[in-house]
Design a protein around this motif. Structure first.
Motif, PDB file in Angstrom:
ATOM      1  N   GLU A 135       0.830  -0.978   0.120  1.00 45.92           N
ATOM      2  CA  GLU A 135      -0.146  -0.036   0.160  1.00 45.92           C
ATOM      3  C   GLU A 135       0.862   1.172   0.035  1.00 45.92           C
ATOM      4  O   GLU A 135       0.813   1.943  -0.563  1.00 45.92           O
ATOM      5  CB  GLU A 135      -1.023  -0.300   0.936  1.00 45.92           C
ATOM      6  CG  GLU A 135      -1.696  -1.035   1.503  1.00 45.92           C
ATOM      7  CD  GLU A 135      -2.731  -0.885   2.871  1.00 45.92           C
ATOM      8  OE1 GLU A 135      -2.453  -0.277   3.272  1.00 45.92           O
ATOM      9  OE2 GLU A 135      -2.884  -2.160   3.050  1.00 45.92           O
ATOM     10  N   HIS A 136       2.872   1.253   1.089  1.00 42.00           N
ATOM     11  CA  HIS A 136       2.506   2.578   0.761  1.00 42.00           C
ATOM     12  C   HIS A 136       3.172   2.472  -0.542  1.00 42.00           C
ATOM     13  O   HIS A 136       3.091   3.253  -0.607  1.00 42.00           O
ATOM     14  CB  HIS A 136       3.646   1.694   1.776  1.00 42.00           C
ATOM     15  CG  HIS A 136       4.866   3.035   2.410  1.00 42.00           C
ATOM     16  ND1 HIS A 136       5.068   4.622   3.129  1.00 42.00           N
ATOM     17  CD2 HIS A 136       6.056   3.579   1.391  1.00 42.00           C
ATOM     18  CE1 HIS A 136       5.445   4.991   3.100  1.00 42.00           C
ATOM     19  NE2 HIS A 136       6.238   4.694   1.744  1.00 42.00           N
ATOM     20  N   LEU A 137       3.665   1.345  -0.873  1.00 42.75           N
ATOM     21  CA  LEU A 137       4.563   2.219  -2.231  1.00 42.75           C
ATOM     22  C   LEU A 137       3.300   2.738  -3.628  1.00 42.75           C
ATOM     23  O   LEU A 137       4.190   3.072  -4.185  1.00 42.75           O
ATOM     24  CB  LEU A 137       5.008   0.231  -2.985  1.00 42.75           C
ATOM     25  CG  LEU A 137       6.270  -0.113  -1.892  1.00 42.75           C
ATOM     26  CD1 LEU A 137       6.626  -1.341  -2.839  1.00 42.75           C
ATOM     27  CD2 LEU A 137       8.029   0.726  -1.974  1.00 42.75           C
ATOM     28  N   ARG A 138       2.672   1.885  -3.042  1.00 40.47           N
ATOM     29  CA  ARG A 138       1.056   2.611  -3.915  1.00 40.47           C
ATOM     30  C   ARG A 138       1.177   3.993  -4.491  1.00 40.47           C
ATOM     31  O   ARG A 138       1.086   4.601  -4.515  1.00 40.47           O
ATOM     32  CB  ARG A 138       0.132   1.468  -3.972  1.00 40.47           C
ATOM     33  CG  ARG A 138      -0.022  -0.012  -4.474  1.00 40.47           C
ATOM     34  CD  ARG A 138      -1.546  -0.233  -4.688  1.00 40.47           C
ATOM     35  NE  ARG A 138      -1.282  -1.582  -5.567  1.00 40.47           N
ATOM     36  CZ  ARG A 138      -1.367  -3.141  -4.722  1.00 40.47           C
ATOM     37  NH1 ARG A 138      -1.905  -2.854  -4.203  1.00 40.47           N
ATOM     38  NH2 ARG A 138      -1.045  -3.687  -5.239  1.00 40.47           N
ATOM     39  N   LYS A 139       1.155   4.623  -3.013  1.00 33.71           N
ATOM     40  CA  LYS A 139       0.411   5.494  -2.215  1.00 33.71           C
ATOM     41  C   LYS A 139       2.098   6.926  -2.680  1.00 33.71           C
ATOM     42  O   LYS A 139       1.743   7.860  -3.173  1.00 33.71           O
ATOM     43  CB  LYS A 139       0.087   6.157  -1.172  1.00 33.71           C
ATOM     44  CG  LYS A 139      -0.936   5.318  -0.985  1.00 33.71           C
ATOM     45  CD  LYS A 139      -1.700   5.896   0.402  1.00 33.71           C
ATOM     46  CE  LYS A 139      -2.536   4.652   1.135  1.00 33.71           C
ATOM     47  NZ  LYS A 139      -2.701   4.683   2.155  1.00 33.71           N
ATOM     48  N   SER A 140       3.279   5.861  -2.723  1.00 31.16           N
ATOM     49  CA  SER A 140       4.748   6.954  -2.969  1.00 31.16           C
ATOM     50  C   SER A 140       4.842   6.232  -4.089  1.00 31.16           C
ATOM     51  O   SER A 140       4.394   6.490  -5.638  1.00 31.16           O
ATOM     52  CB  SER A 140       5.478   6.939  -1.901  1.00 31.16           C
ATOM     53  OG  SER A 140       6.060   5.204  -2.325  1.00 31.16           O
ATOM     54  N   GLU A 141       6.223   8.371  -3.980  1.00 32.88           N
ATOM     55  CA  GLU A 141       6.658   7.771  -5.923  1.00 32.88           C
ATOM     56  C   GLU A 141       7.856   7.227  -5.953  1.00 32.88           C
ATOM     57  O   GLU A 141       8.205   7.175  -6.493  1.00 32.88           O
ATOM     58  CB  GLU A 141       7.050   9.281  -5.649  1.00 32.88           C
ATOM     59  CG  GLU A 141       8.328   9.248  -4.676  1.00 32.88           C
ATOM     60  CD  GLU A 141       8.402  10.832  -4.386  1.00 32.88           C
ATOM     61  OE1 GLU A 141       8.719  11.463  -5.245  1.00 32.88           O
ATOM     62  OE2 GLU A 141       8.159  11.619  -3.447  1.00 32.88           O
ATOM     63  N   ILE A 142       7.946   6.078  -4.817  1.00 33.22           N
ATOM     64  CA  ILE A 142       8.464   5.145  -5.450  1.00 33.22           C
ATOM     65  C   ILE A 142       8.392   3.418  -6.006  1.00 33.22           C
ATOM     66  O   ILE A 142       7.523   3.281  -6.292  1.00 33.22           O
ATOM     67  CB  ILE A 142       9.324   3.856  -3.754  1.00 33.22           C
ATOM     68  CG1 ILE A 142       9.524   5.182  -2.617  1.00 33.22           C
ATOM     69  CG2 ILE A 142      10.323   3.559  -3.996  1.00 33.22           C
ATOM     70  CD1 ILE A 142       9.313   4.908  -1.402  1.00 33.22           C
ATOM     71  N   SER A 143       9.096   3.690  -7.114  1.00 37.04           N
ATOM     72  CA  SER A 143       9.328   2.708  -7.913  1.00 37.04           C
ATOM     73  C   SER A 143       9.014   1.504  -7.213  1.00 37.04           C
ATOM     74  O   SER A 143      10.380   0.715  -6.700  1.00 37.04           O
ATOM     75  CB  SER A 143       9.892   1.844  -9.192  1.00 37.04           C
ATOM     76  OG  SER A 143       9.476   1.102  -9.807  1.00 37.04           O
ATOM     77  N   PRO A 144       8.355   0.454  -7.314  1.00 31.97           N
ATOM     78  CA  PRO A 144       8.545  -1.403  -6.370  1.00 31.97           C
ATOM     79  C   PRO A 144       9.617  -2.267  -7.550  1.00 31.97           C
ATOM     80  O   PRO A 144       9.940  -2.699  -6.887  1.00 31.97           O
ATOM     81  CB  PRO A 144       7.023  -1.908  -7.047  1.00 31.97           C
ATOM     82  CG  PRO A 144       6.302  -0.818  -7.450  1.00 31.97           C
ATOM     83  CD  PRO A 144       6.565   0.530  -7.824  1.00 31.97           C
ATOM     84  N   GLN A 145       9.896  -1.546  -8.467  1.00 29.75           N
ATOM     85  CA  GLN A 145      11.467  -2.311  -8.927  1.00 29.75           C
ATOM     86  C   GLN A 145      12.706  -1.580  -8.265  1.00 29.75           C
ATOM     87  O   GLN A 145      13.254  -2.572  -7.891  1.00 29.75           O
ATOM     88  CB  GLN A 145      11.502  -1.696 -10.224  1.00 29.75           C
ATOM     89  CG  GLN A 145      10.977  -2.742 -11.067  1.00 29.75           C
ATOM     90  CD  GLN A 145       9.504  -1.668 -11.373  1.00 29.75           C
ATOM     91  OE1 GLN A 145       9.374  -0.798 -11.048  1.00 29.75           O
ATOM     92  NE2 GLN A 145       8.391  -2.781 -12.280  1.00 29.75           N
TER      93      GLN A 145
END
Ligand code: C2E
Ligand code: CA
Ligand code: CA
Ligand code: CA
Length: 278
Positions: A135-145
């Motif tokens: 969820e945090h990754l989805r909301k942030s600008e951080i690429s999951p990669q």
């Protein structure tokens, strides 16, 4: 403690009591360590053996205890797992990694990945566990990669649908999964069959013994071949000598991590390394 002399018996119970006391103190200290800002994260660079460049780093937690000095994760992670504090501690590590990775990818290396160690318990708590990272990754600008989850075989023992579901969700989002300490457990190979992974990390015990005997060398060779056949990236960890490195390079291992290249270092030191090589 039967059939030992009286003094010995006393000594034994005393040291057990001391140990228990130490344990209890360490646990209660650990509860305050986050808010007292006693934890910190070091990063150990991981090098692409073909180019010699850093492409990943592993996040490794440390605890600066107010009186005991730096406590090794080997000493407190098991306690954190037993007491359930591991979720909170892991979330804190994840938070630090997110801050650092954003900066590094923006300024120096857009494709840098950070590997984070995870504990089985994080996959059990479906409400507050590791799923919240997604969820945090989805909301942030951080690429999951940018993120790699390191898992160990212990996860297989607690394996049920939730674990593979959670890992599948992460992988679908673009987060990679690395199987840590590969080859040391009882079921490394069946693990590959049950869970889809992207990376295998050859355990340092194999790497250390690689120049001792033909058998050890062959074991490493077979793990690397297995990785190639299954289209997985292979990281060798614990490389300490150039001899070990040369053998692994000859065996066409993809990535290398170990004291020969760098110890785990402060984030600022990794920034400097990335700056110098860009
Ligand atoms: P690990 O995941 O197998 O991490 C690799 C360990 O090997 C690290 O120890 C690293 O400092 C050490 N190492 C790296 N290169 C060399 C080398 O060339 N020679 C030798 N002898 N050792 C090398 P560290 O940092 O003390 O961490 C110990 C273990 O604690 C880790 O083993 C991991 O299982 C656990 N751990 C560390 N940080 C975390 C964390 O944030 N969360 C969780 N759940 N576990 C963590
Ligand atoms: Ca690891
Ligand atoms: Ca995102
Ligand atoms: Ca390992």
């Amino acid at each position: 403690a039967k059939a030992i002399g009286k003094n010995k018996y006393h000594y034994y119970t005393k040291s057990m009591r001391e140990q228990a006391l130490k344990r209890v103190t360490l646990i209660s200290d650990m509860r305050n360590a986050i808010k007292n800002e006693e934890f910190f994260v070091l990063y150990q660079p991981i090098y692409d053996l073909k180019t010699g460049k850093i492409t990943k780093a592993e996040a490794l937690i440390r605890w600066q205890h107010p009186t005991h000095g730096v406590v090794s994760p080997y000493d407190f992670i098991p306690l954190a797992e037993e007491t359930g504090l591991i979720n909170e501690i892991s979330d804190w590590v994840f938070e630090q990694v997110c801050k650092n990775i954003c900066y590094w990818r923006q300024h120096y290396l857009p494709e840098l990945q950070v590997c984070i160690n995870t504990s089985p318990m994080q996959y059990v708590d479906t409400e507050n566990g590791i799923a919240t990272w997604l969820e945090h990754l989805r909301k942030s600008e951080i690429s999951p990669q940018a993120i790699v989850l390191e898992i160990t075989e212990r996860l297989l023992m607690s394996a049920d649908h939730t674990v593979s579901d959670i890992l599948a969700q992460f992988r679908a989002a673009g987060v990679q999964v690395a199987l840590d300490d590969f080859g040391t457990g009882y079921s490394s190979i069946s693990y590959l069959q049950k869970f889809t992974t992207d990376i295998i990390k050859i355990d340092k015990s194999f790497v250390h013994s690689i120049n001792d005997s033909k058998i050890n060398r062959t074991l490493c060779e077979i793990i690397i071949m297995l990785g190639k056949k299954l289209n997985l990236q292979v990281v060798a960890e614990g490389i300490e000598t150039s001899e070990q490195n040369e053998i692994l390079q000859a065996l066409q291992c993809d990535f290398a991590q170990g004291y020969l290249f760098s110890k785990p270092i402060e984030p600022e030191e990794l920034t400097a390394l990335l700056r110098d090589s860009s």
